[in-house]
Design an enzyme around this catalytic site. Structure first.
Site: not given
Ligand code: PYC
Length: 313
Positions: A237, A93-94, A233, A239, A208
């Site tokens: 996001c 999760c980034g 999100d 990722t 996703h």
């Molecule tokens: O920021 O990678 C992300 C992420 C994944 C699911 C929600 N945020």
């Protein structure tokens, strides 16, 4: 007969570009050690009720992402982490890693500089900059399929790329929807239908869905990312931005090291870039940079007498 005291779980909440992260800093279950991947297996198989207690209502909400601190097997790492949401666990999760780094700094456990963090899908390197922003060099990422076509009931044919960036994404550039917050319900419905079609038509791994549109806040592109539990999100996001970078690299549309500014549906921004790991396979190392703010320190009380102690699921 005396009432047993509630279990106490210490958490720190933050948000990254509007997307919340709840870091469990103490009071989590004993997962028996090993790698983050080993510990994730135990967490998923034996402690799903704990996951739900931390992120679901009545203590949390569908949009909250949990991040449990664990002992890393790789001692070069400052921490291990398991990410989870309203319906299950995540590989990486980034936005959550940015939130975790700001949380560790808030606790005085780390200072500015580069820090290795062990996740279930590999080690990432997070750099806390002097201005408080955080860059995350994500796990190796790649595009698996270009323009995979699926028939979506109620929508018609949709084409999207399938890419891995710590989670699996289906990335759609061509669609009729405006990426405005006021359309969140319509976007959620469309992305959910797309996900179901993608899963049933050859890509069961995709969890996703990412829709792209023109930028509105000075970036290169805006996105809407639907997460596995049907929450969107609020951030761009991490990722998902990494998956986009893998597709841009594969298409030769972004040069190695060049910046890509990805806007979220709120207009919050991550700046991404990539370096090639293997041009033959299309593997890249994406890096995303963003900011997070700690907004709560709390102790969750898990009282066995409470009918919703383990969350509403
Ligand atoms: O920021 O990678 C992300 C992420 C994944 C699911 C929600 N945020």
């Amino acid at each position: 007969m005396s009432t047993p005291p509630p279990r106490r779980v210490q958490v720190i909440d933050s948000h990254t570009g509007g997307e919340p992260t709840r870091v469990v800093v103490a009071g989590g279950p004993d997962l028996g050690g090993g790698t983050a991947a080993d510990q994730l297996k135990v967490f998923r198989e034996q402690h799903d009720h704990f996951r739900s207690a931390v992120v679901n209502e009545p203590r949390g909400s569908d949009v909250l992402v949990g991040a449990m601190l664990v002992e890393p097997a790789d001692k070069s790492c400052v921490a291990g982490v398991l990410f989870f949401n309203n319906v299950g666990v995540l590989g990486m999760c980034g936005h959550g890693t940015i939130g975790l780094v700001v949380t560790l700094a808030h606790l005085g456990r780390i200072g500015p500089g580069a820090h290795r963090i062990e996740t279930p899908v590999g080690v990432v390197t997070a750099t806390l900059h002097a201005d408080g922003s955080v860059s995350v060099a994500n796990v190796p990422s790649h595009r698996k399929v270009k323009a995979a076509r699926v028939q979506v009931p109620g929508i018609g044919e949709v084409a999207g790329d399938v890419a891995w960036a710590g989670n699996w994404f289906y990335l759609v550039g061509e669609h009729p929807w405006a990426l405005d917050l006021k359309n969140a319900e319509q976007l959620t419905d469309a992305a959910w239908r797309i996900r179901q079609a993608v899963n049933s038509q050859g890509f069961p791994e995709v969890d996703h869905v990412e829709l792209f549109g023109p930028p509105q806040a000075g970036g290169d592109s805006r996105n809407f990312v639907l997460c596995p539990g049907k929450a969107y999100d609020r951030s761009p996001c991490g990722t998902g931005t990494s998956a986009k970078l893998a597709c841009l690299a594969a298409d030769g549309k972004l040069a190695e090291g060049a910046p890509w500014v990805q806007e979220s549906i709120l207009g919050s921004r991550f700046t991404g870039s990539f370096r090639w790991l293997d041009r033959g396979t299309g593997a890249i190392e994406p890096t995303i940079t963003g900011t997070a703010f700690v907004n709560s320190e709390a102790t969750l009380l898990l009282d066995g007498r409470d009918p919703f102690c383990w969350g509403i699921r």
